[in-house]
Write a protein that holds these residues in place. Structure first.
Motif, PDB file in Angstrom:
ATOM      1  N   ARG A 122       0.834  -1.208   0.000  1.00  0.00           N
ATOM      2  CA  ARG A 122       0.000   0.000   0.000  1.00  0.00           C
ATOM      3  C   ARG A 122       0.865   1.253   0.000  1.00  0.00           C
ATOM      4  O   ARG A 122       0.611   2.209  -0.741  1.00  0.00           O
ATOM      5  CB  ARG A 122      -0.940  -0.016   1.205  1.00  0.00           C
ATOM      6  N   ALA A 125       2.423   1.660  -3.351  1.00  0.00           N
ATOM      7  CA  ALA A 125       1.432   2.018  -4.373  1.00  0.00           C
ATOM      8  C   ALA A 125       1.262   3.528  -4.490  1.00  0.00           C
ATOM      9  O   ALA A 125       0.856   4.029  -5.532  1.00  0.00           O
ATOM     10  CB  ALA A 125       0.088   1.362  -4.055  1.00  0.00           C
ATOM     11  N   ARG A 126       1.603   4.252  -3.451  1.00  0.00           N
ATOM     12  CA  ARG A 126       1.536   5.716  -3.508  1.00  0.00           C
ATOM     13  C   ARG A 126       2.594   6.289  -4.440  1.00  0.00           C
ATOM     14  O   ARG A 126       2.443   7.392  -4.950  1.00  0.00           O
ATOM     15  CB  ARG A 126       1.707   6.307  -2.109  1.00  0.00           C
ATOM     16  N   PRO A 129       2.038   2.836  -8.429  1.00  0.00           N
ATOM     17  CA  PRO A 129       0.848   1.979  -8.421  1.00  0.00           C
ATOM     18  C   PRO A 129       0.880   0.887  -9.490  1.00  0.00           C
ATOM     19  O   PRO A 129       0.383  -0.218  -9.253  1.00  0.00           O
ATOM     20  CB  PRO A 129      -0.311   2.944  -8.635  1.00  0.00           C
ATOM     21  N   ARG A 133       0.233  -3.089  -8.791  1.00  0.00           N
ATOM     22  CA  ARG A 133      -0.831  -3.842  -9.479  1.00  0.00           C
ATOM     23  C   ARG A 133      -0.261  -5.074 -10.156  1.00  0.00           C
ATOM     24  O   ARG A 133      -0.814  -6.172 -10.064  1.00  0.00           O
ATOM     25  CB  ARG A 133      -1.547  -2.958 -10.496  1.00  0.00           C
ATOM     26  N   SER A 154      -5.392   1.007  -3.010  1.00  0.00           N
ATOM     27  CA  SER A 154      -4.587   2.219  -3.034  1.00  0.00           C
ATOM     28  C   SER A 154      -3.934   2.455  -4.387  1.00  0.00           C
ATOM     29  O   SER A 154      -3.512   3.551  -4.676  1.00  0.00           O
ATOM     30  CB  SER A 154      -3.478   2.141  -1.981  1.00  0.00           C
ATOM     31  N   SER A 155      -3.856   1.409  -5.193  1.00  0.00           N
ATOM     32  CA  SER A 155      -3.156   1.556  -6.466  1.00  0.00           C
ATOM     33  C   SER A 155      -4.106   1.875  -7.619  1.00  0.00           C
ATOM     34  O   SER A 155      -3.693   1.927  -8.751  1.00  0.00           O
ATOM     35  CB  SER A 155      -2.334   0.304  -6.769  1.00  0.00           C
TER      36      SER A 155
END
Length: 159
Positions: A122, A125-126, A129, A133, A154-155
């Motif tokens: 998570r 992913a910021r 992303p 994924r 989050s992604s």
């Protein structure tokens, strides 16, 4: 209202986990290992993860080898520390090291390991992303709510 006393051991652990800059370095790794395994709880390990993140920046090759070894250790707290050692590094995160620390733990059913995987993904992913994924799609063992859901939500691209 008065302050509650803090156990002496807790203060020592906190001071050792964040020594003055002149004392930071790989020589503290045995101390970090001891704190993670003797504290044996997520809050100790999560606080130490920032110190290991500092080591990734200062000694990338040695620290990568260290966390790769921890990722397969019998002690779940060292495995958790390995997985969450990089998210604070943001765009400096080494995805090969992240992969190498998560993959041995993908099928682990331990709650704190699953949460560590989800948190690490998570956080990354910021920054990236698409990488998260792809990673989640390639790892079938990441289907639990504790790991896949937080990272894949989050992604998602923002609308």
């Amino acid at each position: 209202m008065g302050r509650r006393p803090v156990p002496r051991g807790a203060l020592c652990r906190l001071r050792l986990a964040r020594p003055p800059p002149r004392h930071r370095g790989s020589s503290l790794v045995p101390v970090y290992e001891h704190l993670a395994t003797s504290g044996a709880w997520w809050d100790h390990v999560d606080a130490l993860s920032h110190r290991i993140g500092d080591l990734h920046d200062a000694h990338p090759v040695e620290t990568a080898a260290l966390v790769r070894a921890w990722s397969t250790h019998d002690d779940l707290w060292l495995r958790r520390l390995a997985i969450i050692s990089q998210p604070s590094r943001k765009d400096r995160l080494d995805t090969a090291v992240l992969t190498d620390t998560i993959e041995p733990n993908v099928t682990d059913t331990e709650f704190f390991i699953r949460k560590a995987i989800g948190w690490a993904l998570r956080q990354h992913a910021r920054v990236d992303p698409a990488w998260v994924r792809t990673f989640v799609a390639e790892h079938d063992g990441l289907s639990s709510r504790a790991s896949e859901k937080p990272s894949s939500t989050s992604s998602r691209p923002s609308a």
